[in-house]
Design an enzyme around this catalytic site. Sequence first.
Site, mmCIF file in Angstrom:
data_model
loop_
_atom_site.group_PDB
_atom_site.id
_atom_site.type_symbol
_atom_site.label_atom_id
_atom_site.label_comp_id
_atom_site.label_asym_id
_atom_site.label_seq_id
_atom_site.Cartn_x
_atom_site.Cartn_y
_atom_site.Cartn_z
ATOM 1 N N ASN A 19 0.867 -1.175 0.000
ATOM 2 C CA ASN A 19 0.000 0.000 0.000
ATOM 3 C C ASN A 19 0.903 1.224 0.000
ATOM 4 O OD1 ASN A 19 -1.853 2.035 0.394
ATOM 5 N ND2 ASN A 19 -2.898 1.052 2.102
ATOM 6 N N ARG B 15 -2.699 -1.999 -3.530
ATOM 7 C CA ARG B 15 -3.849 -1.100 -3.464
ATOM 8 C C ARG B 15 -3.630 -0.008 -4.498
ATOM 9 N NH1 ARG B 15 -4.697 3.903 -0.597
ATOM 10 N NH2 ARG B 15 -6.915 4.381 -0.446
ATOM 11 N N HIS C 261 -12.310 4.238 -1.083
ATOM 12 C CA HIS C 261 -12.312 3.378 0.103
ATOM 13 C C HIS C 261 -13.073 2.080 -0.157
ATOM 14 C CE1 HIS C 261 -11.573 7.157 2.754
ATOM 15 N NE2 HIS C 261 -10.442 6.494 2.602
ATOM 16 N N ARG D 21 -8.278 17.486 4.235
ATOM 17 C CA ARG D 21 -9.057 17.716 3.015
ATOM 18 C C ARG D 21 -10.391 18.352 3.380
ATOM 19 N NH1 ARG D 21 -8.566 11.735 0.523
ATOM 20 N NH2 ARG D 21 -6.956 11.271 2.073
ATOM 21 N N ILE E 71 -10.323 6.873 13.210
ATOM 22 C CA ILE E 71 -11.212 7.669 14.059
ATOM 23 C C ILE E 71 -12.451 6.864 14.427
ATOM 24 C CG2 ILE E 71 -12.659 9.725 14.168
ATOM 25 C CD1 ILE E 71 -10.671 11.101 12.285
ATOM 26 N N GLY E 72 -13.034 6.204 13.454
ATOM 27 C CA GLY E 72 -14.247 5.440 13.695
ATOM 28 C C GLY E 72 -14.067 4.340 14.714
ATOM 29 N N GLU F 295 -8.223 -3.409 4.895
ATOM 30 C CA GLU F 295 -8.090 -3.398 3.442
ATOM 31 C C GLU F 295 -7.007 -4.365 2.975
ATOM 32 O OE1 GLU F 295 -8.705 1.350 2.766
ATOM 33 O OE2 GLU F 295 -7.561 0.578 4.463
#
Length: 397
Positions: free
Chosen positions: A11, A93, A181, A241, A329-330, A382
């Site tokens: 990645n 990726r 994502h 962003r 964060i989640g 991922e």
Amino acid sequence: MQANDSVIVINAGSSSIKFSMYSGPALDLTMRGKIENLYSGVAHFIAQDAGDRVAGERYWRDGPLDHEGGMRFLIDFAQTHLDGHRVIAVGHRIVHGGVAHSGPQRLDAALVDELEKLVPLAPLHLPHNLAPVRSLMAMAPHVPQIGCFDTAFHVGQPAEAQEFALPAEITALGVRRYGFHGLSYEYIASVLPQAEPGLGHARVVAAHLGNGASMCAMDGGRSVASTMGFTAVDGLPMGTRCGALDPGVVLYLMQELGMDVAAVQKLMYQQSGLLGVSGISSDMRTLEQSDDPRAKAAIALMVYRIGRELGSLAAALGGLDALVFSGGIGENSVALRAAVCRDAAWLGVQLDEAANAAKPRGIARISKAGSKVGVWVVPANEELMIARHALDVVEVA
């Protein structure tokens, strides 16, 4: 796949190369690591085994290291640390596959040349994704390389979810919503039914919240709509962003403030989001520990935007059965999950405060038993999704 066979996942970002090694038929994680600070400062490499023990570490203090040099080092490192394992594939990726690539593909020079044409659609990501592919082709041409596209999961969305209201000749050039994502959402869709079988056919909104952040509406495990669009700067505010922005703002920045394209791009990708609003940091952990009103304002804006997008995605699904938090964060911000769920009470969300505060590890339900909408935390993975795809491609071949 034999017990000593391994798949390596790469990645690559603009200044880093992350890697993971999965071994045996069950694709057990056996090693992971990264090289950071490519092109500037002191590059740093560290690798850890499955037990988090350091398997290797190095600093480059004699000048900048680029992607090619980093890949050369990783190949040498792998050859001396495989411990009898045979690399049967390398999975990459790749952030953008356009409309033509709806699944993993074996990479060759012709396909990489084709993907290079998509660089204008992802100029800050795609060149860095492809650099290690070319390096490996030159240094280890016998090793199969598999490209896994972050946009592929969204290719099957309804046409109205993908198109902008622009003239057809512009849409035909590829100016449309792609979503990103996708590998993270595909992984979430694959593991949710293991936690609760009914979720395999449910209406789910998943939130991948990290330095890059987005949300995706999934119906029966398939993408229906997403917050990111033509680029990965759309949708939610992120670490640096800006997220969704009125196009008129870009015109204003250029016409009235005299900013050129490069300056606007830097503003939207690197100077906005949590960092821009707070003026303090792009890191949610830092902001949550701060008493500065600007930090609180940045968090509040992100929570508000998540709530707005949740309502929009629930509408696209025609209802909502489950909400999933993932990403750095989640998975780790107890306060943000609580705030989002509080604002989503109108959808039937009832958070179990104790389960949420327990900082769940692994897949965990954090909503009350009677909640109309189940709320889950699913750690992002991922890399494992890429390893699965790479193995599937080489086994079919």
